[in-house]
Design a protein around this motif. Structure first.
Motif, PDB file in Angstrom:
ATOM      1  N   MET A 244       0.848  -1.193   0.000  1.00  0.00           N
ATOM      2  CA  MET A 244       0.000   0.000   0.000  1.00  0.00           C
ATOM      3  C   MET A 244       0.881   1.240   0.000  1.00  0.00           C
ATOM      4  O   MET A 244       2.056   1.179   0.337  1.00  0.00           O
ATOM      5  CB  MET A 244      -0.904   0.012   1.233  1.00  0.00           C
ATOM      6  N   LYS A 245       0.307   2.379  -0.338  1.00  0.00           N
ATOM      7  CA  LYS A 245       0.992   3.664  -0.297  1.00  0.00           C
ATOM      8  C   LYS A 245       0.430   4.451   0.874  1.00  0.00           C
ATOM      9  O   LYS A 245      -0.742   4.825   0.887  1.00  0.00           O
ATOM     10  CB  LYS A 245       0.766   4.413  -1.612  1.00  0.00           C
TER      11      LYS A 245
ATOM     12  N   PRO B 189      -3.359   0.216  -3.286  1.00  0.00           N
ATOM     13  CA  PRO B 189      -4.204   0.877  -2.285  1.00  0.00           C
ATOM     14  C   PRO B 189      -3.480   2.065  -1.646  1.00  0.00           C
ATOM     15  O   PRO B 189      -2.283   2.008  -1.366  1.00  0.00           O
ATOM     16  CB  PRO B 189      -4.476  -0.228  -1.268  1.00  0.00           C
ATOM     17  N   TYR B 190      -4.210   3.133  -1.460  1.00  0.00           N
ATOM     18  CA  TYR B 190      -3.708   4.408  -0.972  1.00  0.00           C
ATOM     19  C   TYR B 190      -4.305   4.637   0.409  1.00  0.00           C
ATOM     20  O   TYR B 190      -5.529   4.635   0.564  1.00  0.00           O
ATOM     21  CB  TYR B 190      -4.172   5.477  -1.953  1.00  0.00           C
TER      22      TYR B 190
ATOM     23  N   GLU C 288     -12.070  -5.160   2.267  1.00  0.00           N
ATOM     24  CA  GLU C 288     -11.038  -6.083   2.767  1.00  0.00           C
ATOM     25  C   GLU C 288      -9.739  -5.334   3.067  1.00  0.00           C
ATOM     26  O   GLU C 288      -9.087  -5.602   4.062  1.00  0.00           O
ATOM     27  CB  GLU C 288     -10.801  -7.214   1.762  1.00  0.00           C
ATOM     28  N   ARG C 289      -9.366  -4.385   2.208  1.00  0.00           N
ATOM     29  CA  ARG C 289      -8.158  -3.591   2.474  1.00  0.00           C
ATOM     30  C   ARG C 289      -8.364  -2.762   3.739  1.00  0.00           C
ATOM     31  O   ARG C 289      -7.451  -2.625   4.545  1.00  0.00           O
ATOM     32  CB  ARG C 289      -7.830  -2.656   1.304  1.00  0.00           C
TER      33      ARG C 289
ATOM     34  N   ALA D   5      -7.203  -1.591   9.415  1.00  0.00           N
ATOM     35  CA  ALA D   5      -7.665  -1.429  10.796  1.00  0.00           C
ATOM     36  C   ALA D   5      -6.947  -2.389  11.742  1.00  0.00           C
ATOM     37  O   ALA D   5      -6.496  -1.992  12.822  1.00  0.00           O
ATOM     38  CB  ALA D   5      -9.179  -1.630  10.873  1.00  0.00           C
ATOM     39  N   LEU D   6      -6.819  -3.641  11.336  1.00  0.00           N
ATOM     40  CA  LEU D   6      -6.123  -4.620  12.173  1.00  0.00           C
ATOM     41  C   LEU D   6      -4.647  -4.278  12.323  1.00  0.00           C
ATOM     42  O   LEU D   6      -4.076  -4.398  13.415  1.00  0.00           O
ATOM     43  CB  LEU D   6      -6.285  -6.027  11.590  1.00  0.00           C
TER      44      LEU D   6
END
Length: 134
Positions: free
Chosen positions: A20-21, A38-39, A82-83, A88-89
């Protein structure tokens, strides 16, 4: 340094964010188009501030970390959610000081202006006391 800035710094070296970015929202500017991965932007909101009785130099701040996750329009809402779950986790794992007391996830929505799916996660944080001079 805000909690969001701390989490952003930690995300840069965490394997959960390697695909991710990560950016800080106050310096992120506009989303790059098209999104190649994903950003994730980290920001801060303050919900309330009040002086404690008997101590005019102290304030209680209601800080909320706001994390936005955006994914390319090549994917769908489920991929976006899902991302967001992964983010969050991962953030909760990075919260070694255990400041997070609540997590609220918004709806994943398509933003046709930017051409991506976006979801907002709000992390309610345990209040901290700050001296008036800080």
């Amino acid at each position: 340094m805000t909690f969001a800035e701390d989490m952003y710094s930690k995300s840069l070296n965490d394997t959960s964010f390697s695909e991710m970015k990560s950016v800080l929202d106050k310096i992120a500017g506009e989303l790059p188009f098209p999104l190649e991965k994903p950003y994730v932007s980290f920001g801060t909101e303050y919900e309330n501030a009040s002086c404690l009785l008997g101590n005019g130099d102290s304030m209680v701040i209601g800080e909320v970390m706001v994390v936005n996750v955006a994914v390319s329009e090549e994917f769908d809402e489920n991929y976006c959610r899902e991302r967001a779950r992964e983010v969050a986790l991962a953030v909760m794992k990075l919260d070694t000081g255990k400041r997070i007391i609540s997590v609220t996830v918004g709806r994943c929505e398509y933003n046709d202006t930017v051409g991506c799916y976006n979801i907002t996660i709000k992390f309610g944080l345990r209040e901290v006391r700050r001296n008036g001079g800080d």
